[in-house]
Design an enzyme around this catalytic site. Structure first.
Site, PDB file in Angstrom:
ATOM      1  N   THR A   9       0.850  -1.205   0.000  1.00  0.00           N
ATOM      2  CA  THR A   9       0.000   0.000   0.000  1.00  0.00           C
ATOM      3  C   THR A   9       0.874   1.238   0.000  1.00  0.00           C
ATOM      4  O   THR A   9       1.952   1.245   0.604  1.00  0.00           O
ATOM      5  CB  THR A   9      -0.955   0.035   1.226  1.00  0.00           C
ATOM      6  OG1 THR A   9      -1.715   1.253   1.175  1.00  0.00           O
ATOM      7  CG2 THR A   9      -0.243  -0.017   2.559  1.00  0.00           C
ATOM      8  N   SER A  10       0.358   2.297  -0.639  1.00  0.00           N
ATOM      9  CA  SER A  10       1.076   3.574  -0.598  1.00  0.00           C
ATOM     10  C   SER A  10       0.610   4.403   0.593  1.00  0.00           C
ATOM     11  O   SER A  10       1.115   5.484   0.830  1.00  0.00           O
ATOM     12  CB  SER A  10       0.805   4.347  -1.897  1.00  0.00           C
ATOM     13  OG  SER A  10      -0.577   4.630  -1.999  1.00  0.00           O
ATOM     14  N   ASN A  11      -0.379   3.895   1.330  1.00  0.00           N
ATOM     15  CA  ASN A  11      -1.038   4.670   2.388  1.00  0.00           C
ATOM     16  C   ASN A  11      -0.478   4.289   3.778  1.00  0.00           C
ATOM     17  O   ASN A  11      -0.718   3.186   4.267  1.00  0.00           O
ATOM     18  CB  ASN A  11      -2.544   4.371   2.297  1.00  0.00           C
ATOM     19  CG  ASN A  11      -3.365   5.150   3.289  1.00  0.00           C
ATOM     20  OD1 ASN A  11      -2.941   5.396   4.409  1.00  0.00           O
ATOM     21  ND2 ASN A  11      -4.552   5.524   2.886  1.00  0.00           N
ATOM     22  N   PRO A  12       0.265   5.205   4.430  1.00  0.00           N
ATOM     23  CA  PRO A  12       0.885   4.891   5.724  1.00  0.00           C
ATOM     24  C   PRO A  12      -0.146   4.531   6.808  1.00  0.00           C
ATOM     25  O   PRO A  12       0.135   3.719   7.684  1.00  0.00           O
ATOM     26  CB  PRO A  12       1.618   6.180   6.117  1.00  0.00           C
ATOM     27  CG  PRO A  12       1.662   7.024   4.903  1.00  0.00           C
ATOM     28  CD  PRO A  12       0.558   6.587   3.989  1.00  0.00           C
ATOM     29  N   ASP A  67      -8.493  -2.580  -0.511  1.00  0.00           N
ATOM     30  CA  ASP A  67      -9.184  -1.471  -1.143  1.00  0.00           C
ATOM     31  C   ASP A  67     -10.330  -1.072  -0.231  1.00  0.00           C
ATOM     32  O   ASP A  67     -11.002  -1.938   0.331  1.00  0.00           O
ATOM     33  CB  ASP A  67      -9.708  -1.866  -2.523  1.00  0.00           C
ATOM     34  CG  ASP A  67      -9.926  -0.622  -3.360  1.00  0.00           C
ATOM     35  OD1 ASP A  67      -8.920  -0.014  -3.773  1.00  0.00           O
ATOM     36  OD2 ASP A  67     -11.077  -0.226  -3.571  1.00  0.00           O
ATOM     37  N   GLY A 144      -7.263  10.059   6.202  1.00  0.00           N
ATOM     38  CA  GLY A 144      -8.406  10.196   5.291  1.00  0.00           C
ATOM     39  C   GLY A 144      -9.617  10.838   5.959  1.00  0.00           C
ATOM     40  O   GLY A 144      -9.521  11.897   6.596  1.00  0.00           O
ATOM     41  N   ASP A 146     -11.292   9.977   8.527  1.00  0.00           N
ATOM     42  CA  ASP A 146     -11.486   9.675   9.957  1.00  0.00           C
ATOM     43  C   ASP A 146     -12.024  10.843  10.790  1.00  0.00           C
ATOM     44  O   ASP A 146     -12.871  10.624  11.662  1.00  0.00           O
ATOM     45  CB  ASP A 146     -10.181   9.168  10.589  1.00  0.00           C
ATOM     46  CG  ASP A 146      -9.922   7.714  10.259  1.00  0.00           C
ATOM     47  OD1 ASP A 146     -10.859   7.027   9.802  1.00  0.00           O
ATOM     48  OD2 ASP A 146      -8.780   7.254  10.448  1.00  0.00           O
TER      49      ASP A 146
HETATM   50  P1  ITT Z   1      -3.399   2.197  -1.722  1.00  0.00           P
HETATM   51  O1  ITT Z   1      -4.328   2.018  -2.919  1.00  0.00           O
HETATM   52  O2  ITT Z   1      -1.975   2.414  -2.118  1.00  0.00           O
HETATM   53  O3  ITT Z   1      -3.568   1.109  -0.694  1.00  0.00           O
HETATM   54  P2  ITT Z   1      -5.140   4.453  -1.130  1.00  0.00           P
HETATM   55  O4  ITT Z   1      -5.234   5.405   0.013  1.00  0.00           O
HETATM   56  O5  ITT Z   1      -5.188   5.064  -2.509  1.00  0.00           O
HETATM   57  O6  ITT Z   1      -3.828   3.560  -0.953  1.00  0.00           O
HETATM   58  P3  ITT Z   1      -7.681   3.163  -1.648  1.00  0.00           P
HETATM   59  O7  ITT Z   1      -7.597   3.267  -3.140  1.00  0.00           O
HETATM   60  O8  ITT Z   1      -8.236   1.906  -1.043  1.00  0.00           O
HETATM   61  O9  ITT Z   1      -6.252   3.377  -0.971  1.00  0.00           O
HETATM   62  O10 ITT Z   1      -8.508   4.416  -1.141  1.00  0.00           O
HETATM   63  C1  ITT Z   1      -9.130   4.395   0.059  1.00  0.00           C
HETATM   64  C2  ITT Z   1      -9.471   5.834   0.480  1.00  0.00           C
HETATM   65  O11 ITT Z   1     -10.670   5.782   1.262  1.00  0.00           O
HETATM   66  C3  ITT Z   1      -8.389   6.393   1.382  1.00  0.00           C
HETATM   67  O12 ITT Z   1      -7.418   7.117   0.662  1.00  0.00           O
HETATM   68  C4  ITT Z   1      -9.207   7.286   2.333  1.00  0.00           C
HETATM   69  O13 ITT Z   1      -9.432   8.545   1.722  1.00  0.00           O
HETATM   70  C5  ITT Z   1     -10.528   6.533   2.417  1.00  0.00           C
HETATM   71  N1  ITT Z   1     -10.480   5.592   3.564  1.00  0.00           N
HETATM   72  C6  ITT Z   1     -10.418   4.233   3.511  1.00  0.00           C
HETATM   73  N2  ITT Z   1     -10.339   3.701   4.738  1.00  0.00           N
HETATM   74  C7  ITT Z   1     -10.343   4.734   5.581  1.00  0.00           C
HETATM   75  C8  ITT Z   1     -10.255   4.839   6.973  1.00  0.00           C
HETATM   76  O14 ITT Z   1     -10.093   3.781   7.759  1.00  0.00           O
HETATM   77  N3  ITT Z   1     -10.287   6.050   7.506  1.00  0.00           N
HETATM   78  C9  ITT Z   1     -10.419   7.156   6.751  1.00  0.00           C
HETATM   79  N4  ITT Z   1     -10.486   7.158   5.431  1.00  0.00           N
HETATM   80  C10 ITT Z   1     -10.452   5.946   4.832  1.00  0.00           C
END
Ligand code: ITT
Length: 188
Positions: A9-12, A67, A144, A146
Site C-alpha cells: 500500500t502507498s497509504n501509511p 481497497d 483520510g 477519519d
Molecule cells: P493504496 O491504494 O496504495 O492502498 P489508497 O489510500 O489510494 O492507498 P484506496 O484506493 O483503497 O487506498 O482508497 C481508500 C481511500 O478511502 C483512502 O485514501 C481514504 O481517503 C478513504 N479511507 C479508507 N479507509 C479509511 C479509513 O479507515 N479512515 C479514513 N479514510 C479511509
C-alpha cells in the site's frame, strides 16, 4: 500462511492499522510502499482481487492488498470506490459542504482485503463499519475521512479521536482482518 505478510500500500495509515493488528496476532509484516494498478469497478472485492494479482506478479506469494472507501447514504454511496481521489481533491471540507443542511448523515466504510497464498490462491475478506458523518472535523489521529466519521459502535468519538487499537476494534479494516485470519486459520 507465509511466515511474513507483505502489505502492499502507498497509504501509511493503512500500513499502520493492518500491521499492528497482524502483529498482535503474532504475524510479522513488511511494508511494500507502492501503489498497485487498480481496475475501475463499483465492487471493492473485484478491485482488490485485480490489484492482488498485480502485486503477486511482482512480489510473489504472501502479498496482502486492501481497497476501501467511504459510502455516504445521502450521496447515493459517493465517494465509494473513488474515495482516494475525492479525498485528495475536494477533501473533508468538500464532503461536509455537500452535506450542508442535510439531516440524514448515515454512512459506512467498507474494506476488502485480498491475501495471495501459496500457489497464487486468492483469499478475500470484507468488513464494514456503520456510522454517521459529523458536522465538523474532530481529532488528529487516523487518516483520510477519519475526522468526520463517527462509528455507531462508539458514537461518542470520530475515528480520528481513537487510538489505532480502538479504531481497529470498530473499523471496517479491523473487521476485514479478523475475517481474513479466520479464513486463513480454517485453511490450516
Ligand atoms: P493504496 O491504494 O496504495 O492502498 P489508497 O489510500 O489510494 O492507498 P484506496 O484506493 O483503497 O487506498 O482508497 C481508500 C481511500 O478511502 C483512502 O485514501 C481514504 O481517503 C478513504 N479511507 C479508507 N479507509 C479509511 C479509513 O479507515 N479512515 C479514513 N479514510 C479511509
Amino acid at each position: 500462511m507465509a511466515s511474513v505478510i507483505k502489505i502492499v500500500t502507498s497509504n501509511p495509515g493503512k500500513w499502520l492499522e493492518l500491521s499492528s493488528m497482524l502483529l498482535s496476532h503474532g504475524i510479522e509484516c513488511v511494508w511494500i510502499r507502492e501503489r498497485v494498478r487498480e481496475v475501475q469497478s463499483d465492487d471493492l472485492a473485484e478491485i482488490v482481487r485485480f490489484s492482488a494479482s498485480e502485486a503477486y506478479k511482482r512480489w510473489g506469494e504472501g502479498v496482502l492488498v486492501e481497497d476501501s472507501g467511504l459510502f455516504v447514504s445521502a450521496l447515493e454511496g459517493f465517494p465509494g470506490p473513488y474515495s482516494s481521489y475525492v479525498f485528495r481533491t475536494i477533501g473533508l471540507r468538500g464532503i461536509l459542504k455537500l452535506l450542508e443542511g442535510v439531516s440524514e448523515r448515515g454512512a459506512h466504510f467498507k474494506s476488502a482485503l485480498c491475501y495471495v497464498a501459496a500457489g497464487g490462491e486468492h483469499v478475500v475478506a470484507v468488513g464494514e463499519a456503520e456510522g454517521v458523518v459529523s458536522d465538523r472535523p474532530r481529532g488528529e489521529g487516523g487518516f483520510g475521512f477519519d475526522p468526520i466519521f463517527i462509528p455507531l459502535d462508539a458514537p461518542d468519538r470520530t475515528f480520528a479521536e481513537m487510538t489505532v487499537e480502538e479504531k481497529n476494534r470498530y473499523s471496517h479494516r479491523g473487521r476485514a482482518v479478523r475475517t481474513l485470519l479466520q479464513l486463513l486459520e480454517a485453511r490450516g
